[in-house]
Motif scaffolding. Structure first.
Motif, PDB file in Angstrom:
ATOM      1  N   GLU A  17       0.838  -1.198   0.000  1.00  0.00           N
ATOM      2  CA  GLU A  17       0.000   0.000   0.000  1.00  0.00           C
ATOM      3  C   GLU A  17       0.874   1.250   0.000  1.00  0.00           C
ATOM      4  O   GLU A  17       0.616   2.204  -0.728  1.00  0.00           O
ATOM      5  CB  GLU A  17      -0.933   0.009   1.199  1.00  0.00           C
ATOM      6  N   VAL A  20       2.393   1.734  -3.441  1.00  0.00           N
ATOM      7  CA  VAL A  20       1.391   2.226  -4.405  1.00  0.00           C
ATOM      8  C   VAL A  20       1.157   3.719  -4.176  1.00  0.00           C
ATOM      9  O   VAL A  20       1.128   4.509  -5.124  1.00  0.00           O
ATOM     10  CB  VAL A  20       0.086   1.416  -4.322  1.00  0.00           C
ATOM     11  N   VAL A  36       0.297   2.437 -12.626  1.00  0.00           N
ATOM     12  CA  VAL A  36       0.842   2.160 -11.290  1.00  0.00           C
ATOM     13  C   VAL A  36       1.627   0.860 -11.327  1.00  0.00           C
ATOM     14  O   VAL A  36       2.763   0.780 -10.840  1.00  0.00           O
ATOM     15  CB  VAL A  36      -0.282   2.093 -10.235  1.00  0.00           C
ATOM     16  N   ARG A  37       1.049  -0.163 -11.931  1.00  0.00           N
ATOM     17  CA  ARG A  37       1.697  -1.479 -12.011  1.00  0.00           C
ATOM     18  C   ARG A  37       3.043  -1.375 -12.724  1.00  0.00           C
ATOM     19  O   ARG A  37       4.033  -1.945 -12.289  1.00  0.00           O
ATOM     20  CB  ARG A  37       0.777  -2.457 -12.727  1.00  0.00           C
ATOM     21  N   LEU A  40       5.716   0.261 -10.476  1.00  0.00           N
ATOM     22  CA  LEU A  40       6.165  -0.534  -9.330  1.00  0.00           C
ATOM     23  C   LEU A  40       7.363  -1.402  -9.700  1.00  0.00           C
ATOM     24  O   LEU A  40       8.127  -1.808  -8.831  1.00  0.00           O
ATOM     25  CB  LEU A  40       5.034  -1.400  -8.782  1.00  0.00           C
ATOM     26  N   VAL A  49      -2.775  -5.107  -7.983  1.00  0.00           N
ATOM     27  CA  VAL A  49      -2.729  -3.639  -7.934  1.00  0.00           C
ATOM     28  C   VAL A  49      -4.134  -3.088  -7.734  1.00  0.00           C
ATOM     29  O   VAL A  49      -4.347  -2.178  -6.926  1.00  0.00           O
ATOM     30  CB  VAL A  49      -2.071  -3.055  -9.206  1.00  0.00           C
ATOM     31  N   LEU A  53      -5.428  -0.779  -4.652  1.00  0.00           N
ATOM     32  CA  LEU A  53      -6.076   0.512  -4.899  1.00  0.00           C
ATOM     33  C   LEU A  53      -7.473   0.553  -4.277  1.00  0.00           C
ATOM     34  O   LEU A  53      -7.860   1.566  -3.686  1.00  0.00           O
ATOM     35  CB  LEU A  53      -6.142   0.798  -6.396  1.00  0.00           C
TER      36      LEU A  53
END
Length: 129
Positions: A17, A20, A36-37, A40, A49, A53
């Motif tokens: 978390e 992210v 986002v993925r 990372l 993911v 989220l």
């Protein structure tokens, strides 16, 4: 004979978390879960993911809005917000809030205690004035 698959060590609770949220804070605008993925830099599943989220949305640490057929996500507020929410949840689980708060305040270093006093004074002034 095939080598056994190497397992990654488990992340600490809340670590994904935090990662992210950190990625979302680097974005200049709301972003997709796929973005986002990618950032990372991990081999996480898209569904993982999305799960993170969604959990963050439930904690009000992120916000989302529909854009086309998908959602775009952004961090809600600054880094202090989720920490404050966690502190509040811990306090909410306790029966004797007064005792917990008293113990918390007496364990603070002098500088932090002064910051807390200043914040309480400012809050009181805003409520009355």
């Amino acid at each position: 004979m095939a080598k056994p698959e190497q397992r990654r060590p488990r992340r600490a609770q809340g670590e994904l978390e935090s990662q992210v949220l950190a990625v979302l804070r680097t974005a200049d605008a709301p972003v997709t879960a796929a973005w986002v993925r990618e950032r990372l830099g991990d081999d996480l599943a898209y569904t993982t993911v999305m799960t993170v989220l969604s959990r963050l949305l439930g904690k009000q640490a992120v916000s989302r809005r529909r854009e086309g057929r998908s959602f775009v996500w952004e961090a809600a507020g600054d880094e202090a917000g989720p920490a404050a929410l966690r502190m509040r949840k811990v306090l909410d689980r306790e029966r004797d809030r007064r005792a917990v708060l008293a113990r918390f305040v007496t364990a603070l270093p002098a500088d932090d205690e002064q910051v807390l006093r200043d914040l309480l004074d400012r809050t009181a002034d805003e409520r009355t004035g």
